[in-house]
Design a protein around this motif. Structure first.
Motif, PDB file in Angstrom:
ATOM      1  N   GLY A 157     -11.648 -40.860 -12.617  1.00  0.00           N
ATOM      2  CA  GLY A 157     -10.834 -39.668 -12.833  1.00  0.00           C
ATOM      3  C   GLY A 157     -11.686 -38.437 -13.090  1.00  0.00           C
ATOM      4  N   ASN A 185      -6.859 -36.846 -14.154  1.00  0.00           N
ATOM      5  CA  ASN A 185      -6.459 -38.124 -14.729  1.00  0.00           C
ATOM      6  C   ASN A 185      -7.662 -38.804 -15.371  1.00  0.00           C
ATOM      7  N   ASN A 209      -3.916 -45.530 -18.426  1.00  0.00           N
ATOM      8  CA  ASN A 209      -3.956 -44.527 -17.353  1.00  0.00           C
ATOM      9  C   ASN A 209      -3.252 -43.263 -17.838  1.00  0.00           C
ATOM     10  N   HIS A 211      -2.442 -39.131 -17.035  1.00  0.00           N
ATOM     11  CA  HIS A 211      -2.419 -37.990 -16.117  1.00  0.00           C
ATOM     12  C   HIS A 211      -2.115 -36.730 -16.938  1.00  0.00           C
TER      13      HIS A 211
END
Length: 450
Positions: A157, A185, A209, A211
């Motif tokens: 990311g 991200n 994860n 974002h």
């Protein structure tokens, strides 16, 4: 805990073969390894950019200095500016002893700049660039009783930026701002697998994860003081010496974030990973990421010669100091092992003899610089010193002519640097080769004759 985690990461780096990716355990912290926030011209001068102004003189060309938006008021041609970088890093560990090397290639910026009103000193620039990068994959091995456990730490990311900036020039004073959109991200995971010939164990995967996105704003100014001027009637030229002061500031920022967390068992098949059971799963958890306040100030001393062929910058030298308050950083309200970073930069450029235009190499701009400071990552509590030197050149693709308003310049930068010192168990040496392509022309000009 931070020391143990980093030690495990470094242990794994000695067991991996080199791959074509950035593979730095330092990218695990914050939002990853930070890219230089300047163009290739500035990078070749040690990152000097706050008090440097592109596009003022014929022999320099017109690379867009987005590190200080005040310079946009100097734009007199529409320009397209592209930056590319080849990065080679060597990670070294004292305990356990070992090293690991990685290489990667990436575009560093795409920017367009144009004058809105040359007579009134209005200029506009917009572009896209990466701000940080997360990319690592590290294996470690440990013994639990009679079983061997393999740990795989992975991350990917980074933060990207799209910006639009406006600059205005009033005689000796320039001001400007950049505003735009941050997005990116941060995906991290820890996978565990037992290596055992008699007892079968499913593999586990713990991932997070995230974002994020948000608006940002930064501003800058430059002010020039003319020190002296000397005319040469026989040469029909004038030498002028001046000091240019510059300053920039970027406001503290809140990014809106959405996070998925999972804890699961899986098995590896010929078709990839297949989930067996989800032990824990939470999706779309809203939160905030706080990016810190930063500021920089600098000064440049330069000489300009004006002749019948135009204005030419003969040489310039400057210094700059930059600070970012990374102790303000928060990730979903949590702190990380980060410290306030600072950097001192010194650099300059000179052009041997651009006025006569007879020899190609006399029209080349030669640049060099050095920087020293403290990195924002502090995993072992001892701090990471950062030091680097840079060399570069601005190579005109074709000879400049007073009746021709097309400029094409290839800018290069060679950087050698190091993160960490003898007090750190882990150090990182890096070599970066950067190329910048600057294409400038008079666009949107109404024709008087067909």
């Amino acid at each position: 805990m931070a020391r143990l985690y980093l030690a495990l990461l470094v242990t794994g780096t000695t067991l991996l073969s080199a791959v074509a990716q950035e593979n730095s355990p330092f990218a695990r912290y914050g939002l990853g390894n930070i890219y230089s926030g300047s163009n290739v011209v500035s990078r070749s001068m040690g990152g000097l950019g706050v008090a440097h102004a592109d596009g003022l003189n014929n022999n320099v060309g017109q690379s867009i200095n987005f590190s200080n938006p005040a310079t946009y008021g100097n734009l007199y041609m529409t320009s397209f500016d592209l930056g590319l970088m080849i990065d080679s890093r060597t990670l070294r560990s004292n305990n356990p002893s070992g090293h690991f090397q990685s290489n990667y290639f990436i575009p560093t910026y795409v920017v367009v700049g144009m004058p809105l009103n040359r007579k009134k000193g209005w200029g506009l620039a917009f572009g896209l660039r990466p701000v940080t990068r997360i990319n690592y994959s590290v294996h470690t091995f440990e013994q639990i009783r009679t079983d061997s456990l393999v740990n795989v730490y992975e991350g990917s990311g980074g933060l990207n930026q799209f910006f639009v900036g406006l600059g205005k020039k009033w005689k000796s004073l320039n001001i400007g701002f950049n505003a735009g959109y941050h997005f990116g991200n941060k995906d991290i995971s820890t996978k565990k697998a037992f290596v055992n010939d008699t007892v079968f164990h499913y593999q586990s995967n713990s991932f997070t994860n995230t974002h994020f996105n948000g608006l940002f704003f930064d501003a800058g100014m430059q002010y020039e003081i003319k020190l002296s001027k000397k005319e040469f009637k026989e040469k029909k030229s004038t030498d002028q010496y001046a000091l240019r002061f510059g300053a920039t500031a970027s406001l503290k920022q809140q990014l809106s974030a959405s996070q998925d967390i999972g804890r699961q068992t899986y098995t590896q098949t010929s078709n990839g990973e297949v989930t067996i059971d989800s032990i824990y799963e939470v999706k779309n958890t809203k939160g905030k990421i706080t990016l810190p306040f930063s500021y920089a100030g600098g000064i440049t001393f330069h000489k300009t010669t004006t002749s019948v062929r135009g204005a030419f910058e003969m040489w310039s030298i400057g210094a700059e100091y930059a600070v970012t308050q990374w102790t303000q950083y928060r990730f979903y309200g949590q702190t990380e092992p980060l410290v306030n970073s600072w950097q001192m930069k010194v650099g300059g450029q000179f052009c041997p003899n651009p006025i006569n235009g007879k020899n190609y190499w006399s029209n080349v701009n030669y640049r060099a610089g050095v920087y020293y400071g403290k990195d924002y990552v502090n995993p072992d509590g001892n701090g990471l010193k950062q030091f680097g030197v840079s060399l570069g050149a601005g190579l005109p693709v074709k000879k400049w002519r007073s009746y021709d308003y097309q400029f094409t310049t290839i800018n290069t930068a060679f950087e050698f640097g190091k993160r960490g010192s003898s007090v750190n168990n882990i150090t990182e040496n890096y070599f970066q080769l950067s190329f910048g392509l600057s294409l400038s022309d008079i666009w949107f000009q109404k024709r008087k004759y067909d």
